[in-house]
Motif scaffolding. Structure first.
Motif, mmCIF file in Angstrom:
data_model
loop_
_atom_site.group_PDB
_atom_site.id
_atom_site.type_symbol
_atom_site.label_atom_id
_atom_site.label_comp_id
_atom_site.label_asym_id
_atom_site.label_seq_id
_atom_site.Cartn_x
_atom_site.Cartn_y
_atom_site.Cartn_z
ATOM 1 N N SER A 1 -17.315 -3.067 16.930
ATOM 2 C CA SER A 1 -16.170 -2.288 16.485
ATOM 3 C C SER A 1 -16.689 -0.929 16.053
ATOM 4 O O SER A 1 -17.881 -0.739 15.832
ATOM 5 N N MET B 1 -8.867 5.769 11.686
ATOM 6 C CA MET B 1 -8.291 5.709 10.343
ATOM 7 C C MET B 1 -8.025 7.114 9.853
ATOM 8 O O MET B 1 -8.592 8.085 10.346
ATOM 9 N N HIS C 1 -15.364 2.267 13.573
ATOM 10 C CA HIS C 1 -14.362 2.908 12.716
ATOM 11 C C HIS C 1 -14.627 4.398 12.707
ATOM 12 O O HIS C 1 -15.753 4.835 12.463
ATOM 13 N N TYR D 1 -10.837 6.203 6.054
ATOM 14 C CA TYR D 1 -12.201 6.098 6.548
ATOM 15 C C TYR D 1 -13.186 6.148 5.386
ATOM 16 O O TYR D 1 -14.138 5.366 5.331
ATOM 17 N N THR E 1 -5.558 1.018 16.542
ATOM 18 C CA THR E 1 -6.685 0.224 17.018
ATOM 19 C C THR E 1 -6.671 0.241 18.527
ATOM 20 O O THR E 1 -5.637 -0.013 19.138
ATOM 21 N N VAL F 1 -11.258 1.591 15.694
ATOM 22 C CA VAL F 1 -10.227 1.741 14.681
ATOM 23 C C VAL F 1 -10.217 3.193 14.229
ATOM 24 O O VAL F 1 -11.210 3.698 13.712
ATOM 25 N N TRP G 1 -13.145 2.912 3.762
ATOM 26 C CA TRP G 1 -13.838 1.919 4.572
ATOM 27 C C TRP G 1 -15.346 2.095 4.436
ATOM 28 O O TRP G 1 -16.105 1.135 4.289
#
Lengths: 245, 354, 108, 553
Positions: B137, B210, B139, B215, B187, B208, B218
């Motif tokens: 993944s 954001m 971000h 962010y 997403t 993802v 996160w």
């Protein structure tokens, strides 16, 4: 006049030699087709080796020091001798073609024998060189150790090669990969050629070429000279990198 | 709708609701890509319709029943020149337009945020400069150019982000880069699009996007405590890099502070700009990257540092603006090497033999 | 495509037999070139070493092609064929190198 | 010189007593034949065999992709299936399809020769092909290969446990079959033309085979050496492509695509030759701009060598060389568009009929136009980034290879079937098959363009569920397509025995092959013809017919 057969088509219904194949109108057409076909085959050979020459060019630029060091492990005496041997064998082969053209059976047999002998000498020397590489652990993949380039031994009476750093020394494996791939492919061509030489020798002794049907010899000659040309390039590229250093 | 089978009906509904021709436009470059795609599609359609029209019209007008005797025509230089030059012109427009786009996608802006990605069979490992690691993944914050530096640990992989219209192969042995600027939160798919072995189709994940604040949150919530640069610093010490690269006048290695982005002259006279790839190569193949005036004594670290470790080192050197940190490292012996970070990469080097 | 222009030549060259004298001269020239290339490799010429070595090799190969392989006496088609091989070879090497040479160039 | 044109009354026509099929009998007479026509038939049988194996594998792929999960097969089985599909279809079907069958059969006849220049090498080529094919099957049966047909290093050299070496050697050997075919064609076209057969009287079929042969002879050996190096790297571990030893894996890509891009033209050029013949014949008109079409074939062959890097735009090649290769790719698209428009204008003021070969040719023109234009999407470096390695590329090359080449192959097979066998195929049924194929094809592959636009990567055994609908469409289309391909083999086999006798020239075409009996004599011509007419000279044909009538009368 566009087609090679055209001029010969009319009138020349003279005796066809027995070895003229049915689908050719004239002998000249058959001969030209054969040598043209052979040349096209040699073009494929050029491209076959071309891939390896490309690889060589790239890696030589990337890892020049490794290529120099690798090159210096080859014996210049053996390499030069082999070049001379192969050139001479090309000469004897050319003589063989000449003998065949002028229908000299004895000369043809001698030429083929000489070519065969020189080919054997070449392969003999090559195998000595390969053996040496095996002993020195310079065969990539199977038996390779780059440490001799990091800690070079001085040959008696000679200055030691300058040592390579480990990372560069490891890249000598690329050099030897190309060395074995290129000379190996070349040697394979030699071996095939020698098989054909033996075949030709037997036929020559039986007198198969006395009638002037010598297309096979001529085309084999082209092949043999091509193998020679490949070596003419391999020799300076593999053996003669910066010998002055 | 009784007479339509329910299966078929559901299928149709599903089709109509899910139907899309292009993925969401979630990056700054996506509309530009789509504009070119639209242009090309239109040109293609015109060309195709033209060909079909010609064939159909001629087939109707000159079918045997209507036109029993053909009129022999040699050709027409004018017509042939027309359909040589017009397609050529259109193709050249596409070439120029396409190339502009290509250079845009593969030339990251200088202010881009850096994320490092390692591809391996069969996962993506992304590392943020703050030390956040994620697997399969990615971000990223919105409205912020993000540069990915990619490398593969084994075979070719390809980091594909259809919603951003960008993709780049991760190849073994060399860094590649790509950048994007996300413009829409959400997403999106992340695919490996270069065939890479058995579980190729499982090498997928999500991107993802954001909000800037999201962010940051996160980042804070998923930090591992050690930033990439800190990890690099530890490696720098544990590999004893600081023994030579300590910035003192008598040092055996060149001063690394501020070296990133500068232009160096190498011992063979070549001039190079120091970038990520140069740093990586200088660590693994030092002898070909000797700065002028220094002896070629640096050993290679091939096989001793993992690709992640190299990223850490690169990130550390990148952020070195003074020798203060190095000297601190040299002076304090308390910074003991952490074993996990320096595990020699022998396991991943072992390869399947035929 | 070219064989119509020199059909005459083709017929004429049908059975050209190269004399052993020429073969011998070429062989000697090749051996001398070999000696020359070895000698040249011991002279410091910087980047020119490779150029000289290749130039000599090309010269030798040309001799072999022209005389041993009879291209000097062959039809234009054969010459064109050899040229085509060389061209494609250079295309392979040159176009591949276009990637390798410019990889390190900066971006705009 | 007697006339070389003879027109039997179609109702009283008989299969000639003596022809190449019954000249000699027994299996051995086929296996040891030097006759290019028999070798063509041998090739036809073997490539049909491999086509159906490849097709069955394609069916498996489409079945698996019906659902998003990999449920029919495990992922590695799927990988083996698509790899084998690619290898068989590319190397054992598409490359030899038209040249080795139709080309082998017709080129000597079209240039007015009794055989190819080297009949034994021609036979050798078939044996090499069979050996290569058997080795491929062997590799498939004994565990399969999952490299994909591209043999990407270092995946193929170090990270797979399957039969890479066997498959590599199989392709190496099959490659030599292709080299020998090309070599034979070039020599034949240069050296064996009948008196008066100048270059610009050659049918365009011969021109396109000439161009394709150049590519076969000069391109294939580079693939051969690349595969040899892969095998050496895998077996003994030399380090030419291995990044851990300092090699560059991209170099393999360069060498591989140096062949494999021109290979695309090897596949499509002979098909274009078929289309030229068919369109001219069924519009009873010479090809519009003969020399432009002829030279565009050669231009494709020459430019074809300079574009290979467009397969590698996203692999980290230099941006600057991308510029060069992208530009050249655009240039190579032009000759194809010239051809398409010239064919379209061949119809202009013609006298058109719609027999099966013509229907396939129309199919070819439409599908190849789509395939070619979508190729431009991939040649423009910017859009290539988004579209490459997705189903867009799969759709693109299937439009070119299947929509283009396979249509052309079927067109050619139907067109020359009467010449090869002496019998007609059933017209109505085959027209139906052509239409079914066209519909099935579009159903199968058009959705894949959309899938690619949406970003679905190729070679995925499992995919996100949102792509399912389009995949179901594609799989449904594939079943229609399968029917479209099964039909011809059934009715063509049927026609061998029950088909109407064709006579020498059922299409009233102008090529030399139509002026001799069907099936032809082993030696093709009783007497080598002296060619005075141009290719596609329908007026000449009319005059010959009149002369024939007056002679008989």
């Amino acid at each position: 006049m566009d087609s090679p057969t055209a001029a010969l088509h009319e009138g020349t219904h003279a005796e066809h030699p027995s070895y003229q194949r049915h689908h050719f109108v004239t002998m000249a057409q058959q001969k030209e087709s054969a040598s043209f076909g052979m040349w096209l085959f040699l073009l494929t050979e050029i491209m076959f080796f071309g891939g390896m020459f490309t690889a060589y060019l790239i890696y030589r630029n990337w890892y020049y020091a490794a290529f120099v060091a690798g090159s210096h492990t080859l014996s210049i005496v053996l390499g030069t001798t082999n070049t001379a041997v192969l050139i001479t064998s090309s000469f004897t082969m050319a003589m063989g073609v000449w003998c065949a053209e002028t229908r000299r059976r004895g000369g043809l047999i001698v030429s083929i024998l000489l070519t065969l002998a020189l080919g054997l000498v070449f392969l003999g020397i090559k195998s000595v060189e390969y053996h040496e590489k095996w002993v020195q652990h310079h065969v990539p993949g199977l038996r390779f150790d780059a440490m001799t380039f990091v800690h070079p031994h001085a040959e008696p009476g000679q200055a030691a090669e300058p040592p390579l750093s480990l990372d560069m020394a490891e890249h000598t494996e690329v050099y030897f990969s190309l060395y074995f791939a290129m000379t190996g492919m070349h040697a394979l061509h030699m071996i095939i050629g020698m098989g054909l030489l033996i075949f030709m020798l037997i036929k020559a002794i039986r007198g198969a070429y006395d009638n002037g049907n010598i297309a096979f010899i001529e085309n084999f000659g082209l092949y043999w000279h091509f193998v020679d040309i490949v070596w003419i390039f391999l020799f300076p590229l593999l053996y003669l990198i910066s010998r002055h250093q | 709708m009784d007479h339509i089978s329910p299966v078929l009906w559901q299928f149709l509904v599903k089709w109509l609701t899910n139907f899309a021709v292009i993925p969401p436009e979630a990056s700054k470059v996506a509309p530009q890509m789509d504009a070119l795609l639209l242009f090309m599609t239109l040109v293609s359609l015109v060309g195709l319709v033209l060909v079909i029209l010609l064939v159909v019209t001629f087939s109707i007008l000159y079918r045997r029943e209507r036109h029993p005797v053909a009129v022999q025509i040699e050709g027409s230089t004018l017509l042939e020149a027309t359909w040589t030059i017009i397609p050529l012109g259109l193709f050249l427009v596409m070439f120029v337009w396409g190339s502009v786009l290509y250079f845009r996608i593969y030339t990251p802006p200088p202010n881009a945020m850096q994320i490092y990605v390692v591809g391996k069979q069969w996962m993506w490992k992304a590392e943020h400069p703050g030390g956040q690691h994620e697997i399969n993944s990615l971000h990223v914050p919105i409205n912020q150019p993000v540069q990915l530096t990619l490398i593969s640990q084994d075979v070719f992989h390809s980091f594909s982000m259809p919603a951003f219209r960008v993709k780049r192969e991760a190849i073994p042995g060399r860094y590649t880069t790509v950048w994007f600027e996300a413009t829409q939160e959400g997403t999106y798919h992340l695919f490996c699009s270069q065939y890479c072995g058995t579980a190729h189709s499982a090498m997928i994940g999500q991107i993802v996007v954001m909000s800037q604040d999201g962010y940051k949150k996160w980042l804070a919530s998923s930090t591992s405590g050690v930033s990439l640069a800190q990890d690099g610093e530890r490696l720098f010490a544990s590999l004893s890099c600081n023994a030579c690269h300590n910035g003192t006048p008598s040092a055996r290695g060149p001063n690394l502070a501020g070296v990133y982005g500068s232009t160096l002259t190498l011992s063979d006279g070549q001039r190079v700009t120091v970038d990520d790839e140069y740093l990586r190569q200088a660590i693994l193949n030092p002898s070909a990257h000797i700065t002028q005036g220094y002896a070629p004594i640096m050993p290679t670290y091939q096989g001793q540092v993992s690709e992640e470790g190299l990223f850490s080192l690169v990130e550390y050197i990148k952020n070195l603006d003074s020798n203060y940190r190095i000297q601190q490292t040299t002076n304090t012996t308390t910074l003991a090497p952490v074993a996990t970070a320096t595990v020699p990469n022998a396991a991943t080097k072992g390869m399947v033999k035929p | 495509m070219s064989d119509h222009q020199n059909h005459h030549e083709e017929q004429h060259e049908e059975n050209h037999i190269v004399s052993p004298k020429i073969y011998a001269v070429i062989a000697v020239a090749l051996l001398l070139c070999t000696a020359l290339t070895v000698a040249a490799s011991y002279v410091e010429m910087g980047p020119w070493n490779a150029v000289v070595a290749l130039a000599i090799a090309v010269f030798k190969a040309t001799l072999v092609v022209l005389f041993f392989m009879h291209i000097k006496y062959s039809s234009k088609l054969m010459k064109l064929t050899v040229g085509a091989g060389l061209f494609t070879f250079l295309a392979l090497v040159g176009m591949s190198m276009s990637d390798y040479i410019s990889r390190a160039w900066g971006s705009f | 010189m007697s006339t070389i044109l003879s027109l039997p009354d179609q109702t009283t026509a008989r299969i000639p007593k003596r022809n190449y099929l019954n000249n000699e009998n027994g299996l051995l007479s086929w296996l040891l034949t030097g006759d290019h026509k028999r070798i063509a038939i041998l090739y036809l049988i073997s490539i049909t065999f491999f086509f159906f194996i490849g097709g069955a594998l394609a069916g498996l792929i489409r079945l698996e992709l019906l659902t998003p999960q990999s449920d029919l097969m495990a992922a590695d089985t799927y990988n083996k299936v698509f790899s084998m599909h690619g290898i068989i279809m590319v190397f054992l079907f598409l490359v030899p399809s038209v040249p080795a069958t139709i080309g082998n059969f017709l080129i000597p006849i079209m240039v007015g020769a009794r055989d190819l220049a080297f009949p034994k090498i021609n036979l050798l080529s078939w044996y090499l092909y069979v050996i290569g094919g058997c080795l491929t099957l062997w590799a498939m049966i004994t565990g399969g290969v999952d490299t994909g047909w591209t043999f990407t290093t270092p995946l193929s050299t170090h990270y797979l446990n399957t039969n890479v070496v066997t498959a590599g050697m199989a392709i190496f050997i099959a490659g030599f079959a292709s080299i020998f075919t090309g070599l034979n064609f070039i020599v034949t076209i240069h050296r064996m033309r009948a008196p008066g057969m100048t270059w610009f009287k050659l049918p365009l079929f011969v021109w396109s085979h000439y161009a394709a042969s150049i590519l076969m002879v000069l391109g294939t050996p580079v693939l051969a050496i690349a595969l040899v190096l892969v095998v050496l790297e895998r077996t003994i571990g030399i380090g030419v492509f291995d990044p851990t030893k300092g090699g560059d894996p991209l170099l393999f890509q360069h060498l591989f695509w140096f062949y494999s891009h021109p290979a695309v033209y090897i596949m499509i050029l002979p098909g274009m030759g078929v289309i030229s013949e068919v369109i001219s014949t069924f519009s009873r008109k010479r090809v519009f701009g003969y020399s432009a079409v002829a030279f565009s074939s050669v231009a494709i062959a020459v430019f074809g060598f300079f574009v290979w890097e467009h397969h590698m735009f996203i692999m980290g090649v230099s941006n600057y060389s991308t510029l060069i290769f992208s530009l050249l790719t655009m240039l190579v698209a032009v000759p194809s568009s010239i051809k398409i428009f010239n064919w379209a204008f061949t119809l202009y003021k013609g006298s058109i009929t719609f027999e099966t070969p013509m229907l396939y040719a129309f199919g070819f023109m439409g599908l190849f136009t789509i395939g070619g234009l979508t190729g431009v999407f991939l040649g423009a470096s910017g859009t290539d980034i988004h579209l490459t390695e997705t189903y867009f590329i799969v759709a693109h090359f299937h439009f070119v290879m299947v929509g283009g080449m396979l249509m052309a192959f079927l067109s050619g097979i139907h067109f020359w079937w009467p010449k090869m066998t002496g019998r007609m195929y059933p017209e109505k049924l085959s027209q139906l098959a052509a239409v079914v194929t066209f519909i099935g094809f579009n159903f199968t592959f058009f959705p894949q363009f959309l899938l690619g636009m949406l970003g679905m990567p190729r070679r995925y055994a499992a995919y996100p569920p949102e792509f399912q609908v389009l995949n179901v469409f594609s799989s449904a289309g594939a079943s229609i397509l399968g029917v479209g391909y099964l039909l011809p083999i059934l009715y063509l086999l049927w026609s061998l025995k029950y088909g109407k006798i064709a006579g020498n020239n059922p299409w009233q075409a102008t090529g030399l092959e139509w002026q001799i009996q069907s099936p032809p004599l082993t030696e093709n011509f009783v007497e080598i013809p002296i060619v005075t007419q141009d290719a596609y000279d329908y007026e000449w044909l009319e005059r010959q017919k009149e002369r024939e009538v007056t002679q008989v009368g």
